[in-house]
Design an enzyme around this catalytic site. Structure first.
Site, PDB file in Angstrom:
ATOM      1  N   ARG A  50     -30.117  42.134  48.131  1.00 48.31           N
ATOM      2  CA  ARG A  50     -30.716  42.553  49.395  1.00 48.31           C
ATOM      3  C   ARG A  50     -31.274  41.371  50.182  1.00 48.31           C
ATOM      4  O   ARG A  50     -31.259  41.366  51.410  1.00 48.31           O
ATOM      5  CB  ARG A  50     -31.843  43.570  49.150  1.00 48.31           C
ATOM      6  CG  ARG A  50     -31.380  44.955  49.425  1.00 48.31           C
ATOM      7  CD  ARG A  50     -32.384  46.026  49.211  1.00 48.31           C
ATOM      8  NE  ARG A  50     -31.634  47.243  49.061  1.00 48.31           N
ATOM      9  CZ  ARG A  50     -31.308  48.059  50.068  1.00 48.31           C
ATOM     10  NH1 ARG A  50     -31.743  47.837  51.286  1.00 48.31           N
ATOM     11  NH2 ARG A  50     -30.564  49.112  49.859  1.00 48.31           N
TER      12      ARG A  50
ATOM     13  N   HIS B  22     -28.338  39.933  51.764  1.00 52.75           N
ATOM     14  CA  HIS B  22     -27.925  40.839  52.829  1.00 52.75           C
ATOM     15  C   HIS B  22     -28.758  40.632  54.093  1.00 52.75           C
ATOM     16  O   HIS B  22     -28.250  40.677  55.212  1.00 52.75           O
ATOM     17  CB  HIS B  22     -28.052  42.285  52.332  1.00 52.75           C
ATOM     18  CG  HIS B  22     -27.700  43.319  53.343  1.00 52.75           C
ATOM     19  ND1 HIS B  22     -28.646  44.020  54.036  1.00 52.75           N
ATOM     20  CD2 HIS B  22     -26.506  43.748  53.797  1.00 52.75           C
ATOM     21  CE1 HIS B  22     -28.040  44.851  54.870  1.00 52.75           C
ATOM     22  NE2 HIS B  22     -26.744  44.709  54.737  1.00 52.75           N
TER      23      HIS B  22
ATOM     24  N   SER C   2     -21.086  45.711  52.738  1.00 50.40           N
ATOM     25  CA  SER C   2     -21.775  44.418  52.718  1.00 50.40           C
ATOM     26  C   SER C   2     -21.989  43.967  51.279  1.00 50.40           C
ATOM     27  O   SER C   2     -21.733  42.805  50.939  1.00 50.40           O
ATOM     28  CB  SER C   2     -23.140  44.529  53.393  1.00 50.40           C
ATOM     29  OG  SER C   2     -23.001  44.867  54.751  1.00 50.40           O
TER      30      SER C   2
END
Lengths: 219, 219
Positions: free
Chosen positions: A44, A47, A21
């Site tokens: 993050r 993500h 990812s």
């Protein structure tokens, strides 16, 4: 880049899913002006949201990440505005450094006081958090009223968080509360511009800081 | 429309904050082709994400909402892939109709089996959910592997959910898992197109259905 060759085996190894990812996010993000550590937080956030626009809207005071790392390593506590952040981030990652993660929104005394004062539980829970904790990290991802109350308590000299992660989502007061935070002086913060945000991206930012703290502890 | 006149008093009354948010969403959404009940779900998804693009990407089988209402009113259980959904939605709203909300991802036996089989806890937790529950609503907002496993179990004739709310977020398998769900026949579902999604919007959709069930129960 073609990732499809061994699609099935990759999907079931949790560590590989993260790496994979992040490599997609790196590639699609292109140029940006975040520092290396800031990018670990923003990556993050992207993500958790699949939203590059939201990622690009994240803002940091220059001392924010270091302040968060030091706070965790000093065993100071983390306060979440809602239980989704408490369960999403987990208490263990702070307990191992001597701290803990608290959320006061569902406490019976908070509900009682909010009803008596005809205000939100979010506001009363921030007052309780400030009474019960010295410094600490405030992770606010849902309630603009919690963030606005925390800012008020700071301005009154009652609260002095080590770091605020303030990313509430919504149409009423969310963007405004974050604009207020962005004007705050003397307190490290991470926030974002606009209506978007929420518990999942706040958890993402908090977890990124806690991972940086873990790495620091190992050195 | 100007909402700024009595901004401060409005921000602390939870019910008014919802009404106010929904009126802004109505106004900015403009035309769409959702049914009235579908719009109640989508409106909450937008409320939780501040993302109209995500809202417009939501898809329903025609029987999805009615199936969800009937499942809740029959006291069937709700299964969440992650604890953020469990804490965000809350068990009480299902317990009052005789059901409950379960999340198996943190169960020790699930962790043990996942490790032994070198697979994700999400996959094993779906297998456990199907063993322990008849029908029910599956709310999957985080793990594409959970959704893919549930679809596999349905195709094998082992699982037969009343409704799937499948909106995992991410860069690896999330969009693909939802595309698989969208091809599924014979099972009511709510999903969305693309990478976006997550626990907060899945909670929003689930809560919208539970509110419709409450309204139905009162009639």
């Amino acid at each position: 880049m073609n990732f499809n060759t061994d699609f099935t085996p990759l999907t079931v190894d949790p560590d590989k899913i993260y790496d994979y990812s992040f490599s997609i996010i790196e590639e699609e993000m292109g140029e940006h002006s975040f520092t290396d550590d800031q990018w670990k937080v923003v990556r993050r956030v992207i993500h958790a949201s699949a939203d590059f626009e939201l990622g690009r809207s994240v803002m940091f005071t220059p001392d924010a990440i270091e302040a968060g790392i030091q706070s965790i390593l000093a065993g100071r506590h983390v306060i979440a505005d809602v239980q989704m952040i408490e369960s999403g981030s987990g208490r263990k990652r702070f307990q191992k450094h001597g701290g803990d993660l608290h959320c006061y929104i569902a406490d019976p005394d908070v509900a009682k006081e909010a009803k008596e004062q005809n205000t939100t539980r979010a506001i009363i829970s921030m007052q309780k958090a400030v009474r019960e904790n010295e410094g600490g990290i405030y992770a606010i991802g849902n309630a603009p009223t919690a963030l606005l109350e925390l800012i008020r308590l700071i301005k009154e000299g009652v609260a002095k968080p080590d770091l605020i992660i303030g990313m509430p989502v919504g149409f009423v007061s969310a963007a405004e509360s974050k604009a207020e935070l962005a004007k705050l002086e003397g307190i490290p913060f991470i926030t974002n511009v606009g209506r978007k945000g929420g518990s999942t991206v706040t958890v993402a930012a908090l977890n990124a800081i806690s991972i940086l703290a873990d790495e620091r502890a190992k050195k």
